[in-house]
Design a protein around this motif. Structure first.
Motif, PDB file in Angstrom:
ATOM      1  N   PRO A   1      19.888 -10.260  58.395  1.00 48.41           N
ATOM      2  CA  PRO A   1      20.482  -9.209  59.236  1.00 48.41           C
ATOM      3  C   PRO A   1      19.416  -8.463  60.039  1.00 48.41           C
ATOM      4  CG  PRO A   1      20.335  -8.451  56.957  1.00 48.41           C
ATOM      5  CD  PRO A   1      19.858  -9.881  56.972  1.00 48.41           C
TER       6      PRO A   1
ATOM      7  N   VAL B   1      27.988 -13.296  62.461  1.00 46.62           N
ATOM      8  CA  VAL B   1      28.307 -13.349  61.020  1.00 46.62           C
ATOM      9  C   VAL B   1      29.058 -14.635  60.695  1.00 46.62           C
ATOM     10  CG1 VAL B   1      29.679 -12.273  59.184  1.00 46.62           C
ATOM     11  CG2 VAL B   1      28.235 -10.857  60.662  1.00 46.62           C
TER      12      VAL B   1
ATOM     13  N   GLN C   1      24.966  -5.364  59.622  1.00 48.02           N
ATOM     14  CA  GLN C   1      24.889  -6.802  59.380  1.00 48.02           C
ATOM     15  C   GLN C   1      24.532  -7.078  57.928  1.00 48.02           C
ATOM     16  OE1 GLN C   1      22.152  -8.538  62.213  1.00 48.02           O
ATOM     17  NE2 GLN C   1      23.658  -8.494  63.868  1.00 48.02           N
TER      18      GLN C   1
ATOM     19  N   ASP D   1      28.292  -9.015  66.602  1.00 48.52           N
ATOM     20  CA  ASP D   1      28.048  -9.251  65.184  1.00 48.52           C
ATOM     21  C   ASP D   1      29.092 -10.179  64.572  1.00 48.52           C
ATOM     22  OD1 ASP D   1      25.805  -7.673  65.214  1.00 48.52           O
ATOM     23  OD2 ASP D   1      26.646  -6.065  63.993  1.00 48.52           O
TER      24      ASP D   1
END
Length: 185
Positions: free
Chosen positions: A87, A65, A92, A61
């Motif tokens: 997400p 991100v 997320q 993640d």
């Protein structure tokens, strides 16, 4: 508008994202495209993602991100975007909220494309891809239900449900109508 698209595999999110992006004059931002672009251009994040992909692992993640944050900070996304593939879970979603907060932005809507399981299986089996077996498709549906579907409750205040069964044009029209019906805060 800043919009996230949610729906199970086979719901037509990518198709609708491209059509809605054109109608709303906003970029369609797909995490798959972001990964490919970063890896192709051998950015630092792309090289990091490539190491995970080469090892057959999911990209963590934190890397995803960072890539999304970089993409949302680009000039074409300042006035709005359609985010497809991110997400994928509530963790997320929390990260996305931080990213948007850092950019002085917020989401306007989450479009939830709804299709029943049997229709999804029919759609995916008709693609003819070797990885689209009924067993694999049902597994993807379970993963969606356990990991991604909780986003609908997470975003309950801005979630807009769209019946994603019908012609591509009908679904696009339903999505545009649903967005037009959303009250501005």
């Amino acid at each position: 508008m800043r919009i996230v698209l949610v729906g199970p595999p086979g719901a037509g999110k990518g198709t609708q994202a491209a059509r809605l992006a054109e109608r709303l004059d906003a970029p369609h931002i797909s995490t798959g495209d972001i990964f490919r672009e970063n890896m192709k251009n051998e950015t630092e994040l792309g090289k990091e993602a490539q190491r995970y992909v080469d090892a057959g692992d999911l990209v963590p993640d934190e890397v995803t991100v960072k890539m999304v944050k970089d993409r949302l900070a680009q000039p074409d996304a300042q006035e709005g975007f359609l985010l497809d593939g991110f997400p994928r879970n509530t963790a997320q979603a929390d990260e996305l909220q931080k990213v948007l907060g850092d950019l002085g932005q917020r989401l306007d809507a989450v479009l939830v494309f709804e299709v029943d399981d049997e229709e999804l299986i029919k759609r995916l089996m008709s693609r003819g891809r070797s990885d689209d077996t009924e067993e694999t498709i049902r597994h993807r549906q379970e993963v969606y239900r356990s990991e991604t579907e909780p986003l609908i409750a997470h975003y309950q205040d801005i979630a807009v449900r769209v019946d994603a069964v019908g012609s591509v044009d009908e679904i696009t029209d339903r999505a545009m109508d649903a967005l037009a019906d959303e009250p501005d805060d």
